[in-house]
Design a protein around this motif. Structure first.
Motif, PDB file in Angstrom:
ATOM      1  N   VAL A 340       0.861  -1.194   0.000  1.00  0.00           N
ATOM      2  CA  VAL A 340       0.000   0.000   0.000  1.00  0.00           C
ATOM      3  C   VAL A 340       0.888   1.231   0.000  1.00  0.00           C
ATOM      4  CG1 VAL A 340      -1.776   1.271   1.260  1.00  0.00           C
ATOM      5  CG2 VAL A 340      -1.827  -1.221   1.221  1.00  0.00           C
ATOM      6  N   SER A 341       0.505   2.243  -0.858  1.00  0.00           N
ATOM      7  CA  SER A 341       1.267   3.497  -0.936  1.00  0.00           C
ATOM      8  C   SER A 341       0.292   4.660  -1.121  1.00  0.00           C
ATOM      9  CB  SER A 341       2.267   3.451  -2.100  1.00  0.00           C
ATOM     10  OG  SER A 341       1.567   3.267  -3.324  1.00  0.00           O
ATOM     11  N   ARG A 342       0.755   5.869  -0.851  1.00  0.00           N
ATOM     12  CA  ARG A 342      -0.071   7.068  -1.004  1.00  0.00           C
ATOM     13  C   ARG A 342       0.018   7.530  -2.464  1.00  0.00           C
ATOM     14  NH1 ARG A 342      -1.893   9.458   3.434  1.00  0.00           N
ATOM     15  NH2 ARG A 342      -2.036  11.504   2.427  1.00  0.00           N
ATOM     16  N   GLN A 343      -1.158   7.569  -3.131  1.00  0.00           N
ATOM     17  CA  GLN A 343      -1.213   7.883  -4.552  1.00  0.00           C
ATOM     18  C   GLN A 343      -2.259   8.974  -4.798  1.00  0.00           C
ATOM     19  OE1 GLN A 343      -2.037   4.243  -6.546  1.00  0.00           O
ATOM     20  NE2 GLN A 343      -0.249   3.166  -5.706  1.00  0.00           N
ATOM     21  N   LYS A 344      -1.963   9.801  -5.808  1.00  0.00           N
ATOM     22  CA  LYS A 344      -2.903  10.852  -6.194  1.00  0.00           C
ATOM     23  C   LYS A 344      -3.907  10.295  -7.191  1.00  0.00           C
ATOM     24  CE  LYS A 344       0.162  14.840  -5.541  1.00  0.00           C
ATOM     25  NZ  LYS A 344       0.761  16.037  -6.184  1.00  0.00           N
ATOM     26  N   CYS A 345      -5.099  10.926  -7.170  1.00  0.00           N
ATOM     27  CA  CYS A 345      -6.116  10.534  -8.142  1.00  0.00           C
ATOM     28  C   CYS A 345      -5.737  11.083  -9.513  1.00  0.00           C
ATOM     29  CB  CYS A 345      -7.491  11.021  -7.704  1.00  0.00           C
ATOM     30  SG  CYS A 345      -7.636  12.819  -7.633  1.00  0.00           S
ATOM     31  N   VAL A 346      -6.596  10.845 -10.526  1.00  0.00           N
ATOM     32  CA  VAL A 346      -6.300  11.262 -11.902  1.00  0.00           C
ATOM     33  C   VAL A 346      -6.242  12.784 -12.007  1.00  0.00           C
ATOM     34  CG1 VAL A 346      -7.179  11.232 -14.266  1.00  0.00           C
ATOM     35  CG2 VAL A 346      -7.219   9.160 -12.888  1.00  0.00           C
ATOM     36  N   CYS A 347      -7.191  13.458 -11.299  1.00  0.00           N
ATOM     37  CA  CYS A 347      -7.204  14.915 -11.369  1.00  0.00           C
ATOM     38  C   CYS A 347      -6.197  15.551 -10.414  1.00  0.00           C
ATOM     39  CB  CYS A 347      -8.602  15.455 -11.107  1.00  0.00           C
ATOM     40  SG  CYS A 347      -9.191  15.129  -9.420  1.00  0.00           S
ATOM     41  N   GLY A 348      -5.635  14.824  -9.496  1.00  0.00           N
ATOM     42  CA  GLY A 348      -4.613  15.323  -8.598  1.00  0.00           C
ATOM     43  C   GLY A 348      -5.132  16.075  -7.405  1.00  0.00           C
ATOM     44  N   ASP A 364     -14.327  11.291  -6.313  1.00  0.00           N
ATOM     45  CA  ASP A 364     -15.744  11.572  -6.539  1.00  0.00           C
ATOM     46  C   ASP A 364     -16.031  13.067  -6.693  1.00  0.00           C
ATOM     47  OD1 ASP A 364     -15.051  12.218  -4.028  1.00  0.00           O
ATOM     48  OD2 ASP A 364     -16.746  11.209  -3.021  1.00  0.00           O
ATOM     49  N   GLN A 365     -15.025  13.893  -6.916  1.00  0.00           N
ATOM     50  CA  GLN A 365     -15.229  15.335  -7.039  1.00  0.00           C
ATOM     51  C   GLN A 365     -15.370  15.737  -8.519  1.00  0.00           C
ATOM     52  OE1 GLN A 365     -12.293  17.629  -5.024  1.00  0.00           O
ATOM     53  NE2 GLN A 365     -12.775  16.773  -2.985  1.00  0.00           N
ATOM     54  N   VAL A 366     -16.190  16.757  -8.718  1.00  0.00           N
ATOM     55  CA  VAL A 366     -16.371  17.316 -10.068  1.00  0.00           C
ATOM     56  C   VAL A 366     -15.115  18.105 -10.448  1.00  0.00           C
ATOM     57  CG1 VAL A 366     -17.820  18.804 -11.514  1.00  0.00           C
ATOM     58  CG2 VAL A 366     -18.851  17.403  -9.707  1.00  0.00           C
ATOM     59  N   CYS A 367     -14.770  18.047 -11.730  1.00  0.00           N
ATOM     60  CA  CYS A 367     -13.529  18.697 -12.190  1.00  0.00           C
ATOM     61  C   CYS A 367     -13.530  20.197 -11.824  1.00  0.00           C
ATOM     62  CB  CYS A 367     -13.384  18.517 -13.705  1.00  0.00           C
ATOM     63  SG  CYS A 367     -11.912  19.327 -14.381  1.00  0.00           S
ATOM     64  N   GLY A 368     -14.587  20.971 -12.278  1.00  0.00           N
ATOM     65  CA  GLY A 368     -14.705  22.370 -11.875  1.00  0.00           C
ATOM     66  C   GLY A 368     -13.798  23.337 -12.597  1.00  0.00           C
ATOM     67  N   GLU A 379     -18.168  19.938 -15.825  1.00  0.00           N
ATOM     68  CA  GLU A 379     -19.024  19.167 -14.900  1.00  0.00           C
ATOM     69  C   GLU A 379     -18.671  17.681 -14.856  1.00  0.00           C
ATOM     70  OE1 GLU A 379     -22.999  19.894 -16.078  1.00  0.00           O
ATOM     71  OE2 GLU A 379     -22.992  22.030 -15.520  1.00  0.00           O
ATOM     72  N   GLN A 380     -17.608  17.266 -15.537  1.00  0.00           N
ATOM     73  CA  GLN A 380     -17.189  15.858 -15.489  1.00  0.00           C
ATOM     74  C   GLN A 380     -16.545  15.550 -14.126  1.00  0.00           C
ATOM     75  OE1 GLN A 380     -14.945  14.484 -18.884  1.00  0.00           O
ATOM     76  NE2 GLN A 380     -15.707  16.157 -20.169  1.00  0.00           N
ATOM     77  N   VAL A 381     -16.677  14.291 -13.734  1.00  0.00           N
ATOM     78  CA  VAL A 381     -16.062  13.824 -12.484  1.00  0.00           C
ATOM     79  C   VAL A 381     -14.648  13.389 -12.798  1.00  0.00           C
ATOM     80  CG1 VAL A 381     -16.212  12.184 -10.585  1.00  0.00           C
ATOM     81  CG2 VAL A 381     -18.303  13.120 -11.582  1.00  0.00           C
ATOM     82  N   CYS A 382     -13.690  13.769 -11.966  1.00  0.00           N
ATOM     83  CA  CYS A 382     -12.253  13.447 -12.040  1.00  0.00           C
ATOM     84  C   CYS A 382     -11.884  12.685 -13.318  1.00  0.00           C
ATOM     85  CB  CYS A 382     -11.866  12.614 -10.809  1.00  0.00           C
ATOM     86  SG  CYS A 382     -10.100  12.283 -10.679  1.00  0.00           S
ATOM     87  N   HIS A 383     -11.289  13.375 -14.281  1.00  0.00           N
ATOM     88  CA  HIS A 383     -11.015  12.765 -15.587  1.00  0.00           C
ATOM     89  C   HIS A 383      -9.586  13.076 -15.978  1.00  0.00           C
ATOM     90  CE1 HIS A 383     -11.122  16.674 -17.702  1.00  0.00           C
ATOM     91  NE2 HIS A 383     -12.042  16.998 -16.806  1.00  0.00           N
ATOM     92  N   VAL A 384      -9.149  12.424 -17.072  1.00  0.00           N
ATOM     93  CA  VAL A 384      -7.799  12.574 -17.599  1.00  0.00           C
ATOM     94  C   VAL A 384      -7.860  13.478 -18.829  1.00  0.00           C
ATOM     95  CG1 VAL A 384      -5.761  11.372 -18.443  1.00  0.00           C
ATOM     96  CG2 VAL A 384      -7.247  10.284 -16.766  1.00  0.00           C
ATOM     97  N   GLY A 385      -6.883  14.317 -19.040  1.00  0.00           N
ATOM     98  CA  GLY A 385      -6.774  15.136 -20.241  1.00  0.00           C
ATOM     99  C   GLY A 385      -7.541  16.446 -20.127  1.00  0.00           C
TER     100      GLY A 385
END
Length: 913
Positions: A340-348, A364-368, A379-385
């Motif tokens: 187990v390690s501490r990792q950031k989500c896709v949106c950081g 689970d947070q909206v990009c914003g 309004e997308q939820v945590c996404h890449v790009g």
């Protein structure tokens, strides 16, 4: 080409079978083990001992080939001797056959032992066959046990059962073996089953009836076979020989050749067993292989278990690219990284502790983020790009999708005012409202609707379904039950009722849903148990009626039929138990001993009073035996019995115990305890219950003599009683004696003097006064009147002082005279001596000085008188001598010091005492 062992064994077996006309029990057992059961006409089917005639015939045949029978000329005496010899042999054989018949009728122990020997031999043969597979412990034991089970069932008569017809598979019948479950079926049964299965499947639809190649399943494991694989010929188990010949020395339906079937899973080797039923055992070949991780050295292992683990850490790099696999050496790919390690989500935006094997994750947070339009946010939820263009930019349609508008993203698209015209949920009509936002309303037009089955019509709102109440009368696929579904459109569902037909086992009903054709065989199995239920044989359901119960090796657990608590140990069996041979051990009523005879509760006795033959033309009936309880025999326990006079003890049988006379002199001691009874051995009556063995009774003689006992030593007086028991009464005559000190005379009874020892005599001669003798120390003896010299142990107290006479003590006189005790001066005494000497010296010194002054004064006075001076001059010239304090007060001080010394000495003396 047959195997070499088969040729040798067959040749030996056949030669041994032709060697004698009456086969031995060993040959019969061996043939049954090889052939799987007794067949009609096989050697060893009937024991020779069961038919007396067979023994006689065998004897006659053997004797006809003897050298004596081959001679042409023989004397009548020799003929008579041989005839008599043959008659005796036949007689003995018939008697042995009769005894054997009786033993078999009343006890089955010999048969059980024979069958147990046969089963033991069979187990040893099978174990020796598979011994090469069990020498290594890394093989597949499960598959090996399955092969053993099928081989054992092939050797047992009636063990193999066809599940279709629920009948035994005999060794001379054509069979077929399933490739999936290896179950054996009769060839006609499996052919009919395959034909019926294909017909039922193909007849479901009439379009392709008989055209498509439908599969058919195995009745037991449902393994599907193609139509072309329907069995039509009878092959051995390995499939090499068609119509294998019947051979009693081989496994039934086996060709006797090496199996050579491919192992499953295939490993490149072939089965080395002879043609056998059931699955091939695991591959026994030895191959040299390494472990999963390729770290260990290659070692030889069974081919069936060539994959092995060295149990060392795997060490391969995991998918995370950072850690290595720590699991022991294993097959296949490594598992995901467990760390187990501490990792950031896709949106950081969030950081969390997650498994190292899944680094990419979405929160689970909206990009914003602000879109390129600058007015709206993503309004997308945590996404890449990148977030992309604003969805409200460019040309947009109105809600009815008929008109396009080019408006800023901040303005909503207006309605066009035209009709909506979208297709409603009914799929027939369209929305009649003007262009609007949101879903269209429900269709409310009334139409003429047909029901689902098409038999009825009705005018009703379009959005409501129409189902009539007519039940379908079509037959379902089982062709037994109607559909009975309301308003059925014609696609009737499969029958959902249970079949319920009685299966071939006649015990259960078909549990499947209702179907056409024959039911599958009963899947249940039944345990055929022995009488006690501990040993069982699992057979297909329906075969329990014809299957012989197994032989149980457990002890019979039936309650005893006799009076014993437990039976003799014997094996579990059916029918009545053998007669009990334990000791009876019943308590006999007359004597209370235990009966030592064998148990006779169910003794076989010959029935008497039966019909007697009236003449020689009537056949004498066989003796009938009945079981009945016999009374216990007379008790033979030897009982030691005394004679009337209790002189001797003789062992007599318990049932013959009684009083008797030994003819000796009575010899009992009379009441006087000095003489014995001279009568012959007679009965002695015990009066008070305490009469001993040597004590006279009322029937004995009475003593009339005087007392003849000797008097005590020192007593000169005679006994005053006649002959009496026990000791004489004590002598009470008075004797006068002097005390030890020879002063007083004492009177003592004679019995006290004669019976007293030395100490008691000294005590009797004591006058109880103080000894008048004087000790050497001068004191009088303090002891009471005593014999001998006085003991010099004077306890008189005497005073003893120290040399200075200050310390005084009282001590025993004896210790003082023996110089055992002396009193020495202590430190106080020495200090007082020193002070006294100092005082004397001071007094002497003062007296000397005083004397010296006095003399000086006298000298001066004398000189003055000689000179004749005047008084004035004399007074003027006189020397005034002043006295010192010591000179003034020395007498008072000396007296006071003396008093203090005396007081101190008195105090010390009393403190020491």
């Amino acid at each position: 080409m047959e195997a070499s062992w088969r040729q040798v064994a067959g040749g030996r077996g056949r030669a041994r079978g032709r060697a004698s006309a009456a086969p031995s029990p060993g040959n019969g057992v061996h043939l049954r083990g090889a052939g799987g059961g007794r067949e009609k006409g096989s050697v060893g089917a009937v024991p020779s001992g069961a038919i007396p005639g067979g023994v006689a015939t065998t004897t006659a045949v053997s004797s006809s080939h003897s050298p004596a029978g081959s001679q042409a000329l023989q004397t009548p005496a020799v003929h008579e001797l041989m005839s008599q010899k043959k008659f005796e042999e036949i007689k003995k054989a018939n008697q042995a056959a009769a005894r054997k018949l009786v033993e078999e009728h009343f006890s089955s122990s010999s048969e059980e032992e024979g069958e147990e020997d046969f089963e033991g031999k069979q187990r040893r043969i099978v174990a020796n066959t598979f011994i090469t597979y069990t020498t290594q412990t890394d093989g597949d034991i499960h598959e090996l046990e399955r092969t053993k089970q099928y081989v054992n069932e092939a050797f047992q008569a009636g063990a193999m059962t066809c599940l279709i017809c629920i009948a035994s598979v005999k060794r001379n019948q054509a069979v077929w073996s399933c490739l999936g479950c290896f179950c054996i079926f009769h060839m006609p049964c499996i052919q009919k089953w395959a034909k019926d299965s294909q017909f039922l499947v193909s007849s479901v639809t009439d379009d392709d009836f008989g055209k498509r190649d439908y599969p058919w399943p195995c009745p037991k494991c449902r393994f599907e076979y193609k139509r072309s694989e329907t069995p039509s010929r009878y092959y051995c188990y390995c499939g090499k020989v068609e119509d294998p010949p019947l051979d009693p020395w081989l496994v039934p339906h086996s060709c006797g050749q090496v199996c050579e079937r491919e192992f499953k899973p295939p490993c490149g080797h072939k089965c080395l067993l002879l043609c056998h039923p059931g699955p091939c055992p695991p591959c026994p070949k030895m191959v040299t292989t390494t472990c999963y991780c390729k770290k260990a050295k290659p070692i030889p292992r069974r081919c069936s278990a060539k994959e092995w683990s060295c149990q060392l850490p795997c060490g391969r790099k995991l998918l995370c690219g950072q850690h290595k696999c720590e699991n022991p050496c294993h097959a296949g790919s490594c598992p995901p990284c467990p760390r187990v390690s501490r990792q950031k989500c896709v949106c950081g935006k969030k950081v969390a502790e997650r498994s190292c094997s899944s680094p990419l994750w979405h929160c689970d947070q909206v990009c914003g983020k602000t879109l390129p339009c600058g007015n709206h946010t993503c309004e997308q939820v945590c996404h890449v790009g990148a977030c992309g263009e604003c969805p409200r930019s460019g040309k947009r349609f109105c809600p009815c999708q008929k008109s396009k508008f080019s408006l800023p993203c901040t303005e909503d698209v207006p309605t066009c005012g035209d009709s909506c015209d979208k297709v409603l949920e009914c799929g027939i009509h369209r929305c009649s409202q003007r262009c609007h936002r949101g879903p269209c309303e429900t269709c409310r037009q009334e139409v003429e609707k047909h029901c689902r089955c098409g038999k009825h019509t009705k005018r009703m709102p379009c959005h409501k379904p129409y189902l009539c109440e007519t039940k379908c009368v079509k037959m379902r696929d089982c062709q037994k039950h109607q559909c009975r579904r309301k308003c059925c459109p014609g696609n009737c569902p499969p029958c959902d009722q249970n079949c319920g037909r009685t299966l071939g086992c006649r015990n259960h009903k078909c549990p499947s849903v209702c179907h056409r054709g024959s039911c599958y065989p009963c899947p249940e199995t039944v345990d055929v148990k022995c009488n006690c239920g501990n040993t069982k044989v699992t057979v297909p359901c329906g075969r329990e009626r014809t299957t012989r119960p197994p032989k149980c090796k457990e002890q019979c657990s039936r309650p005893p039929t006799c009076h014993h608590i437990s039976q003799e140990k014997h094996r579990c069996h059916f029918g009545s138990c053998p007669p009990c041979h334990q000791p009876c051990q019943k308590v006999l009523e007359k004597c209370g001993h235990l009966c030592p005879a064998p148990c006779h509760d169910q003794a076989l006795i010959k029935q008497t009073g039966r019909h007697q033959p009236t003449g020689p033309w009537e056949q004498p009936s066989e003796p009938a035996f009945i079981q009945t309880a016999l009374p216990c025999p007379p008790c033979q326990v030897p009982i030691p019995v005394e004679c009337l006079g209790k002189h001797e003890v003789s062992p007599l049988p318990c049932h013959a115990v009684g009083p008797y006379s030994c003819k000796r002199v009575c010899g009992r001691i009379l009441d006087c305890q000095n003489h014995t009874c001279m009568k012959e051995c007679h009965k002695v009556t015990e009066i008070d219950g305490s009469t001993g063995k040597n004590k006279a009774g009322a029937e004995c003689l009475h003593c009339e003599e005087g007392c003849s006992r000797s008097r005590p030593l020192g007593c000169l007086h005679p006994c005053v009683l006649p002959c009496h028991p026990g000791e004489c009464p004590p002598c009470v005559q008075m004797l006068r004696i002097k005390c030890h000190c020879k002063i007083t005379s004492l009177y003592v009874e004679c019995r006290k003097i004669t019976t007293a020892d030395v100490n008691e005599k000294n005590l009797l001669s004591c006058c109880k006064n103080q000894c008048p003798k004087e000790l050497p120390c001068g004191h009088r003896c303090k002891e009471m009147c005593h014999p001998g010299e006085c003991l010099f142990n004077c306890n008189q107290k005497v005073k003893l002082r120290c040399p200075c006479k200050r310390i005084k003590k009282e001590l025993q006189c004896s210790k003082v005279r023996e110089n055992q005790v002396s009193i020495e001066c202590d430190t106080t005494c020495k200090e007082m001596k020193r002070k006294a000497s100092e005082i004397k010296e001071a007094e002497a010194k003062a007296a000397y000085e005083e004397e010296k002054r006095r003399q000086q004064a006298e000298l001066e006075a004398f000189e003055n008188r000689l000179k004749g001076r005047r008084k004035k001059n004399r007074k003027r010239d006189e020397v005034a001598v002043e006295l010192s304090p010591w000179q003034k007060h020395k007498y008072y001080l000396l007296s006071m010091c003396g008093v203090v010394v005396v007081v101190f000495a008195w105090y010390i003396t009393h403190d020491v005492d």
